[in-house]
Scaffold this motif. Structure first.
Motif, mmCIF file in Angstrom:
data_model
loop_
_atom_site.group_PDB
_atom_site.id
_atom_site.type_symbol
_atom_site.label_atom_id
_atom_site.label_comp_id
_atom_site.label_asym_id
_atom_site.label_seq_id
_atom_site.Cartn_x
_atom_site.Cartn_y
_atom_site.Cartn_z
ATOM 1 N N LYS A 60 36.124 -2.551 88.714
ATOM 2 C CA LYS A 60 34.848 -2.668 89.416
ATOM 3 C C LYS A 60 33.851 -3.276 88.440
ATOM 4 O O LYS A 60 33.709 -2.793 87.310
ATOM 5 C CB LYS A 60 34.361 -1.298 89.881
ATOM 6 N N VAL A 61 33.167 -4.324 88.864
ATOM 7 C CA VAL A 61 32.271 -5.050 87.952
ATOM 8 C C VAL A 61 30.865 -5.089 88.533
ATOM 9 O O VAL A 61 30.674 -5.438 89.711
ATOM 10 C CB VAL A 61 32.781 -6.490 87.710
ATOM 11 N N ALA A 62 29.899 -4.732 87.732
ATOM 12 C CA ALA A 62 28.500 -4.806 88.151
ATOM 13 C C ALA A 62 28.079 -6.266 88.259
ATOM 14 O O ALA A 62 28.433 -7.082 87.412
ATOM 15 C CB ALA A 62 27.621 -4.060 87.153
ATOM 16 N N LYS A 63 27.317 -6.581 89.298
ATOM 17 C CA LYS A 63 26.828 -7.956 89.444
ATOM 18 C C LYS A 63 25.856 -8.323 88.340
ATOM 19 O O LYS A 63 25.775 -9.485 87.933
ATOM 20 C CB LYS A 63 26.160 -8.130 90.806
ATOM 21 N N THR A 64 25.113 -7.345 87.861
ATOM 22 C CA THR A 64 24.130 -7.607 86.809
ATOM 23 C C THR A 64 24.757 -7.438 85.441
ATOM 24 O O THR A 64 25.314 -6.382 85.118
ATOM 25 C CB THR A 64 22.915 -6.678 86.937
ATOM 26 N N GLY A 65 24.694 -8.490 84.641
ATOM 27 C CA GLY A 65 25.102 -8.433 83.251
ATOM 28 C C GLY A 65 23.874 -8.551 82.370
ATOM 29 O O GLY A 65 22.745 -8.725 82.873
ATOM 30 N N TYR A 66 24.073 -8.487 81.074
ATOM 31 C CA TYR A 66 22.926 -8.516 80.159
ATOM 32 C C TYR A 66 23.188 -9.440 78.967
ATOM 33 O O TYR A 66 24.304 -9.496 78.445
ATOM 34 C CB TYR A 66 22.612 -7.109 79.641
ATOM 35 N N PHE A 67 22.130 -10.146 78.576
ATOM 36 C CA PHE A 67 22.141 -10.915 77.337
ATOM 37 C C PHE A 67 21.318 -10.156 76.307
ATOM 38 O O PHE A 67 20.162 -9.807 76.572
ATOM 39 C CB PHE A 67 21.543 -12.309 77.546
ATOM 40 N N LEU A 68 21.923 -9.914 75.162
ATOM 41 C CA LEU A 68 21.208 -9.271 74.063
ATOM 42 C C LEU A 68 20.828 -10.379 73.080
ATOM 43 O O LEU A 68 21.690 -10.955 72.421
ATOM 44 C CB LEU A 68 22.091 -8.215 73.401
ATOM 45 N N PHE A 69 19.545 -10.680 73.024
ATOM 46 C CA PHE A 69 19.043 -11.756 72.170
ATOM 47 C C PHE A 69 18.583 -11.199 70.820
ATOM 48 O O PHE A 69 17.859 -10.204 70.757
ATOM 49 C CB PHE A 69 17.869 -12.477 72.834
ATOM 50 N N ALA A 70 19.011 -11.859 69.760
ATOM 51 C CA ALA A 70 18.522 -11.571 68.410
ATOM 52 C C ALA A 70 17.709 -12.785 67.960
ATOM 53 O O ALA A 70 18.275 -13.840 67.662
ATOM 54 C CB ALA A 70 19.683 -11.301 67.455
ATOM 55 N N LYS A 71 16.398 -12.646 67.935
ATOM 56 C CA LYS A 71 15.502 -13.758 67.621
ATOM 57 C C LYS A 71 14.913 -13.557 66.229
ATOM 58 O O LYS A 71 14.388 -12.489 65.909
ATOM 59 C CB LYS A 71 14.382 -13.852 68.658
ATOM 60 N N VAL A 72 15.014 -14.609 65.413
ATOM 61 C CA VAL A 72 14.477 -14.522 64.059
ATOM 62 C C VAL A 72 12.978 -14.267 64.110
ATOM 63 O O VAL A 72 12.231 -14.941 64.825
ATOM 64 C CB VAL A 72 14.745 -15.829 63.280
ATOM 65 N N ASN A 73 12.536 -13.271 63.350
ATOM 66 C CA ASN A 73 11.114 -12.960 63.261
ATOM 67 C C ASN A 73 10.506 -13.800 62.134
ATOM 68 O O ASN A 73 10.451 -13.375 60.987
ATOM 69 C CB ASN A 73 10.920 -11.460 63.001
ATOM 70 N N LYS A 74 10.058 -14.999 62.493
ATOM 71 C CA LYS A 74 9.539 -15.922 61.476
ATOM 72 C C LYS A 74 8.185 -15.484 60.935
ATOM 73 O O LYS A 74 7.815 -15.845 59.812
ATOM 74 C CB LYS A 74 9.438 -17.330 62.066
ATOM 75 N N ASP A 75 7.446 -14.722 61.719
ATOM 76 C CA ASP A 75 6.108 -14.307 61.285
ATOM 77 C C ASP A 75 6.156 -13.394 60.071
ATOM 78 O O ASP A 75 5.235 -13.368 59.257
ATOM 79 C CB ASP A 75 5.377 -13.590 62.426
#
Length: 239
Positions: free
Chosen positions: A164-179
Motif C-alpha cells: 500500500k503506497v501513500a499518494k503523498t511523498g516527501y522531498f527532504l531538502f538540505a540547503k546550504v546556509n550561505k548567510d
C-alpha cells in the motif's frame, strides 16, 4: 543482463533487460539518446560527481536509521506534523542500493524495472511513503518535473510489489546556509520537507513506449536536446 534464478533444486539462467529509473528519465528526455545508450552503449557525458550530496545522503540515512531501529519519528517528521515513522524491513538496504533498488519485472514490456530510493516511511494506515533527499546550494529550492517523475517511479515500483503506497511523498531538502558562512570552520545546512502528490498512471505507458523505441530504428535528434545538437554540430564541422 543475465540473472541466476533458483527453481527447485537446480539453477536456471534467465535473461532479462534491466531498466533503471534514470534510463526511464533518459527516454522521456530524449528517445535518441536513450536508443544510443541501451543499444550501442553510447552514453551522455557524465555530470561532475556530487560528493557533498552523497555525504549528506549518507548522514541523513544514518539519522533516520537510528529512528528506524527505535520505531520513533525523526524531529523533522514531528516538525512538519507528518504522522509517520521510518519504515523498518529486511529489504530497506537493498531498496536503497544503486545496483539493486526496488525491483519489478514488468511482463508487457519485458523490462526488469528498478530504482534506488533514499528512504521509505510508513503511516498509521500502513501505507508506505516515498522520501527523496535533495541537496542544493541555490537560494531557493525547486521541485522539478524530473524530481516528480523520480518519486512516481518509486511509488509505482512499491505498488507493483504489493505494498500500500501513500499518494503523498516527501522531498527532504538540505540547503546550504550561505548567510552563516564558515562559522568556526563549519558549513551549515537548512533542512526542510516539501510534500508532493504523485500520479503513477503514466509509468506503464512509458515502459511500453521505451521498449518500442529500443527495438525500433534510431530516432531523429530532438531540437531541444543539447546533446543531440552538439553531436549534430560536431558532425557538420567534420563534413
Amino acid at each position: 543482463m543475465v540473472c541466476l534464478a533458483i527453481f527447485g533444486d537446480s539453477p536456471t539462467i534467465e535473461y532479462m533487460q534491466k531498466l533503471s529509473r534514470t534510463k526511464i528519465e533518459l527516454f522521456l528526455n530524449c528517445p535518441r539518446c536513450f536508443w544510443l545508450d541501451v543499444n550501442k552503449g553510447v552514453k551522455r557525458p557524465p555530470p561532475a560527481p556530487y560528493t557533498i550530496n552523497s555525504a549528506i545522503d549518507f548522514l541523513l540515512k544514518q539519522e533516520f536509521d537510528t529512528h528506524r531501529e527505535n520505531g520513533t519519528a525523526h524531529y523533522l517528521i514531528k516538525k512538519y506534523n507528518i504522522d509517520a515513522i521510518p519504515y523498518k524491513c529486511e529489504q530497506i538496504n537493498a531498496w536503497r542500493h544503486n545496483f539493486t533498488g526496488i525491483q519489478f519485472k514488468h511482463e508487457p514490456s519485458d523490462f526488469l524495472v528498478f530504482g534506488a530510493v533514499d528512504d521509505v516511511w510508513i503511516n498509521p494506515e500502513n501505507e508506505l511513503i516515498v522520501v527523496d533527499y535533495k541537496s542544493t546550494g541555490a537560494k531557493e529550492y525547486k521541485i522539478y518535473d524530473s524530481y516528480k517523475r523520480q518519486m512516481e517511479v518509486y511509488q509505482w515500483l512499491l505498488a507493483q510489489n504489493g505494498y500500500k503506497v501513500a499518494k503523498t511523498g516527501y522531498f527532504l531538502f538540505a540547503k546550504v546556509n550561505k548567510d552563516s558562512g564558515f562559522g568556526e570552520g563549519k558549513l551549515t545546512f537548512d533542512l526542510s520537507i516539501e510534500p508532493l502528490e504523485g500520479d503513477i498512471s503514466w509509468v506503464e505507458g512509458a515502459l511500453l513506449d521505451a521498449r518500442k523505441a529500443m527495438e525500433g530504428v534510431l530516432p531523429e535528434p530532438k531540437a531541444e536536446c543539447l546533446y543531440c545538437q552538439f553531436a549534430k554540430s560536431s558532425n557538420d564541422e567534420k563534413n
